[in-house]
Write a protein that holds these residues in place. Structure first.
Motif, PDB file in Angstrom:
ATOM      1  N   LEU A  50      48.115  10.108  75.625  1.00 16.02           N
ATOM      2  CA  LEU A  50      46.970   9.240  75.896  1.00 16.02           C
ATOM      3  C   LEU A  50      45.735   9.558  75.058  1.00 16.02           C
ATOM      4  O   LEU A  50      44.630   9.156  75.397  1.00 16.02           O
ATOM      5  N   THR A  51      45.907  10.268  73.960  1.00 13.99           N
ATOM      6  CA  THR A  51      44.792  10.574  73.078  1.00 13.99           C
ATOM      7  C   THR A  51      44.475   9.352  72.229  1.00 13.99           C
ATOM      8  O   THR A  51      45.354   8.782  71.600  1.00 13.99           O
ATOM      9  N   ARG A  52      43.206   8.970  72.208  1.00 12.64           N
ATOM     10  CA  ARG A  52      42.785   7.864  71.367  1.00 12.64           C
ATOM     11  C   ARG A  52      42.616   8.371  69.945  1.00 12.64           C
ATOM     12  O   ARG A  52      42.003   9.397  69.713  1.00 12.64           O
ATOM     13  N   ARG A  53      43.172   7.625  69.007  1.00 13.80           N
ATOM     14  CA  ARG A  53      43.059   7.970  67.588  1.00 13.80           C
ATOM     15  C   ARG A  53      42.348   6.819  66.883  1.00 13.80           C
ATOM     16  O   ARG A  53      42.643   5.653  67.133  1.00 13.80           O
ATOM     17  N   TYR A  54      41.434   7.177  66.031  1.00 14.69           N
ATOM     18  CA  TYR A  54      40.642   6.203  65.286  1.00 14.69           C
ATOM     19  C   TYR A  54      40.994   6.310  63.811  1.00 14.69           C
ATOM     20  O   TYR A  54      41.190   7.411  63.297  1.00 14.69           O
ATOM     21  N   LYS A  55      41.070   5.179  63.119  1.00 10.23           N
ATOM     22  CA  LYS A  55      41.260   5.190  61.670  1.00 10.23           C
ATOM     23  C   LYS A  55      39.967   5.742  61.067  1.00 10.23           C
ATOM     24  O   LYS A  55      38.913   5.133  61.199  1.00 10.23           O
ATOM     25  N   ARG A  56      40.069   6.897  60.432  1.00 11.28           N
ATOM     26  CA  ARG A  56      38.878   7.620  59.972  1.00 11.28           C
ATOM     27  C   ARG A  56      37.969   6.763  59.095  1.00 11.28           C
ATOM     28  O   ARG A  56      36.793   6.568  59.407  1.00 11.28           O
ATOM     29  N   GLU A  57      38.511   6.252  58.018  1.00 17.19           N
ATOM     30  CA  GLU A  57      37.685   5.540  57.043  1.00 17.19           C
ATOM     31  C   GLU A  57      37.022   4.303  57.655  1.00 17.19           C
ATOM     32  O   GLU A  57      35.821   4.086  57.512  1.00 17.19           O
ATOM     33  N   GLU A  58      37.816   3.499  58.341  1.00 16.90           N
ATOM     34  CA  GLU A  58      37.298   2.270  58.950  1.00 16.90           C
ATOM     35  C   GLU A  58      36.278   2.574  60.041  1.00 16.90           C
ATOM     36  O   GLU A  58      35.251   1.892  60.157  1.00 16.90           O
ATOM     37  N   SER A  59      36.543   3.604  60.838  1.00 15.14           N
ATOM     38  CA  SER A  59      35.657   3.938  61.947  1.00 15.14           C
ATOM     39  C   SER A  59      34.326   4.485  61.453  1.00 15.14           C
ATOM     40  O   SER A  59      33.271   4.115  61.976  1.00 15.14           O
TER      41      SER A  59
END
Length: 97
Positions: A50-59
């Motif tokens: 359940l860990t939320r992952r964000y696209k680094r560059e886009e975020s």
């Protein structure tokens, strides 16, 4: 107890956690959590932990945009509307949402 990844590793990673976004953008955790809950900061969630992952560059780019708009006096509502219009104009921008 979790170990933090080194900043050099985070800066090269494709996906990052919200805590890592805090470090990359110098933005408060509560602010990023709010942006996420308001649908302004898209994420992916792995089912197993359940860990939320964000696209680094886009975020990082999105957070910089939000900060710039806030500095110009735009309200959260106005920013959300602008982000929604951008997503409609460029469907690739919302693929991860």
């Amino acid at each position: 107890m979790s170990r933090q990844r080194k900043l050099e590793v985070i800066q090269q990673a494709e996906d990052v956690t919200i805590g890592e976004l805090v470090r990359l953008t110098d933005t408060r955790y509560s602010t990023l959590k709010f942006y996420t809950e308001e649908g302004m900061l898209p994420f992916q969630q792995a089912e197993e932990n359940l860990t939320r992952r964000y696209k680094r560059e886009e975020s990082v780019q999105r957070i910089q945009t939000i900060k710039a708009l806030r500095k110009q006096g735009q309200s959260i509502r106005q920013i959300k509307e602008l982000l929604a219009r951008q997503a409609q104009a460029d469907p690739r921008a919302s693929e991860s949402e």
